[in-house]
Design an enzyme around this catalytic site. Structure first.
Site, short mmCIF file in Angstrom:
data_model
loop_
_atom_site.label_atom_id
_atom_site.label_comp_id
_atom_site.label_asym_id
_atom_site.label_seq_id
_atom_site.Cartn_x
_atom_site.Cartn_y
_atom_site.Cartn_z
N ASP A 12 0.90 -1.26 0.04
CA ASP A 12 -0.06 -0.03 -0.01
C ASP A 12 1.03 1.35 0.21
O ASP A 12 2.21 1.46 0.36
CB ASP A 12 -0.82 0.15 1.24
CG ASP A 12 -2.42 0.86 0.80
OD1 ASP A 12 -1.99 2.15 1.19
OD2 ASP A 12 -3.17 0.46 0.83
N LEU A 132 -17.45 -9.39 -1.58
CA LEU A 132 -17.52 -9.35 -0.03
C LEU A 132 -18.44 -8.53 0.52
O LEU A 132 -18.43 -7.43 0.08
CB LEU A 132 -15.98 -9.19 0.41
CG LEU A 132 -14.60 -10.08 -0.18
CD1 LEU A 132 -13.35 -9.31 0.38
CD2 LEU A 132 -14.91 -11.51 0.30
N LYS A 190 -20.15 -8.06 -11.34
CA LYS A 190 -20.05 -6.97 -9.97
C LYS A 190 -21.08 -6.05 -10.20
O LYS A 190 -21.88 -6.07 -9.25
CB LYS A 190 -18.79 -6.85 -9.93
CG LYS A 190 -18.80 -5.88 -8.72
CD LYS A 190 -18.91 -6.49 -7.27
CE LYS A 190 -18.58 -5.56 -6.25
NZ LYS A 190 -18.64 -6.36 -4.62
N PHE A 235 -33.12 -8.43 1.71
CA PHE A 235 -32.96 -7.11 0.99
C PHE A 235 -34.29 -6.72 0.87
O PHE A 235 -34.47 -5.60 0.00
CB PHE A 235 -31.99 -7.13 -0.33
CG PHE A 235 -30.76 -7.16 -0.26
CD1 PHE A 235 -29.94 -6.02 -0.31
CD2 PHE A 235 -29.89 -8.34 0.43
CE1 PHE A 235 -28.65 -6.04 -0.15
CE2 PHE A 235 -28.57 -8.50 0.51
CZ PHE A 235 -28.06 -7.18 0.28
N CYS A 246 -19.86 0.95 -1.79
CA CYS A 246 -20.17 0.05 -3.33
C CYS A 246 -21.29 0.57 -4.11
O CYS A 246 -21.51 1.20 -4.81
CB CYS A 246 -20.12 -1.33 -2.80
SG CYS A 246 -18.49 -2.05 -2.32
N LYS A 249 -22.15 4.54 -5.34
CA LYS A 249 -21.35 4.51 -6.50
C LYS A 249 -21.13 3.80 -7.69
O LYS A 249 -21.17 4.23 -8.83
CB LYS A 249 -19.85 4.97 -5.70
CG LYS A 249 -18.91 3.66 -5.34
CD LYS A 249 -18.07 3.20 -6.14
CE LYS A 249 -17.24 2.07 -5.43
NZ LYS A 249 -16.45 1.33 -6.63
#
Length: 419
Positions: A12, A132, A190, A235, A246, A249
């Site tokens: 990083d 995740l 995704k 949900f 997530c 955006k």
């Protein structure tokens, strides 16, 4: 990955983060992470560095950097993805694999594959999106519900698949579903999954708006339609809406990319999904204001929750924090509490009053707003805490409290989409 038996070096550019990790300290809250971080460090299989040259000789290079929303735009900012690839290029070797984890606009992988090929190292690219869930990320890594490989055609694609199969050997041995596909499909998996989940949440919140105008109960509505196997109950929890790093955006970036491709009409509905979601935050604020006859100026309001979801300290695009900040902006005296997110929130919004004990937040409160459904908030005893507040008025922004019990204890209870 170290927990799965691999030798891992984490890289990083933030020296403070590397220093914390090297001491075995997780830089954010995630259940189970400190334990496997300690195990990985003790095993000698896990190390951290800010020196990108230390990746030389690795067989696989996972790129898992952020793709935030561009300032002033809906599109994804690929600055960090591009920078990570450029930093890797001088250190890649023949037969090595760069595996993208980041959520990117469709077409990104194909462009990056060309950049890697042009560099002439003989390295390959695959796109291996992550699925995740914050609060369950350790579990989802060790035992994923599916794996997706986006690879090139031909021999290089086969070689990339073979390397990824080695990485995920444990999961594959348990018959975890595997989809091997092209770059574009892997990228779309995704963002389309996140778009679907966001749509489902906004759908039930749209039904909550109808329920509020008709006297219906959106929670019972969700139960009833959730029994349909084609719909499912998960949900379908109406409330203050979704947030985090997530869903918000990603649906905006998906819409922006579709418009670039000339297919904006295909996902135009996602703009309404986003709009519904933001309206529910405003609804909570409006309920508080209405309860005081039109002004919260000088009123003492306890806001329970700041993270966008429980079991996380993530405040990115958090509906809970948004509600607290809006109420403060209207002149309320806001006492905010979150079991893990107080310090993160205080760095970005120091104007709020933060407390570490829920009783301190409730004492003298004229309104209580539950906006993150942490267990300790769900399990509050309405009889006991009624003795702490000066006005027993509660807004259940997550529909996570028992209205019957709270009303029986003398509270004025307001849920979202509930009579």
């Amino acid at each position: 990955m170290a927990e799965l038996g691999h030798e891992v070096v984490g890289v990083d550019v933030d020296p403070n983060k590397i220093a914390m990790l090297s001491l075995g300290k997780a830089p954010f809250f995630e259940p189970g992470l400190p334990e496997i971080l300690a195990t990985g460090m003790a095993s000698g299989r896990l190390s951290f560095t800010s020196d990108i040259s230390q990746v030389r000789g690795a067989q696989i290079h996972f790129v898992a950097v952020g793709t935030p929303q561009k300032k002033g735009e809906n599109a994804a900012d690929l600055t960090y993805v591009n920078a990570a690839i450029e930093a890797l290029l001088p250190h890649l070797g023949d037969g090595e694999l760069v595996a993208g984890k980041s959520t990117v606009p469709v077409g990104t992988a194909q462009r990056l594959a060309g950049r890697i090929a042009d560099a002439g190292s003989g390295a390959m690219l695959a796109w291996n999106p992550e699925f995740l869930r914050e609060g369950f990320a350790v579990q989802d890594t060790i035992s994923p519900d599916r794996l997706v490989y986006g690879v090139a055609l031909g021999e290089s694609g086969a070689a990339a698949k073979a390397l990824l199969d080695e990485v995920y050997a444990t999961a594959l041995s348990k018959d975890t579903p595997l989809v091997v596909t092209d770059y574009a499909t892997a990228e779309l998996v995704k963002v389309s999954a996140n778009a679907f989940l966001a749509t489902k949440i906004s759908f039930i919140n749209a039904m909550a708006e109808i329920a509020e105008s008709t006297g219906a109960d959106v929670t019972q509505l969700a139960d009833a339609i959730g029994f349909d196997a084609r719909i499912g109950r998960r949900f379908l929890n109406a409330g203050v809406g979704f947030g985090g790093g997530c869903l918000p955006k990603d649906i905006r970036a998906f819409t922006a990319r579709a418009e670039e491709l000339g297919r904006g009409e295909s996902v135009a509905f996602l703009k309404e999904v986003d709009s519904i979601n933001l309206r529910r935050r405003q609804k909570v604020v409006d309920l508080v204001v209405e309860s005081f006859g039109g002004s919260v100026f000088g009123k003492r309001v306890a806001v329970l929750g700041l993270a966008f979801k429980p079991d996380s300290d993530d405040i990115r695009d958090s509906p809970a924090l948004d509600v607290a900040v809006q109420l403060k902006g209207l002149g309320a005296e806001v006492l905010a509490i979150d079991p893990e997110a107080n310090s993160n929130a205080a760095r970005t919004h120091p104007q709020l009053n933060y407390v570490s004990d829920v009783d301190d937040a409730l004492t003298g409160a004229e309104a209580v707003v539950v906006v993150t459904e942490w267990k300790q908030f769900r399990e509050l005893d309405p009889v006991r805490v009624a003795g702490l507040v000066s006005r027993p008025f509660v807004i259940d922004g997550r529909n996570c409290l028992d209205p019957v019990a709270w009303r029986a204890a003398g509270w004025t209870y307001k849920g979202l989409g509930r009579p």
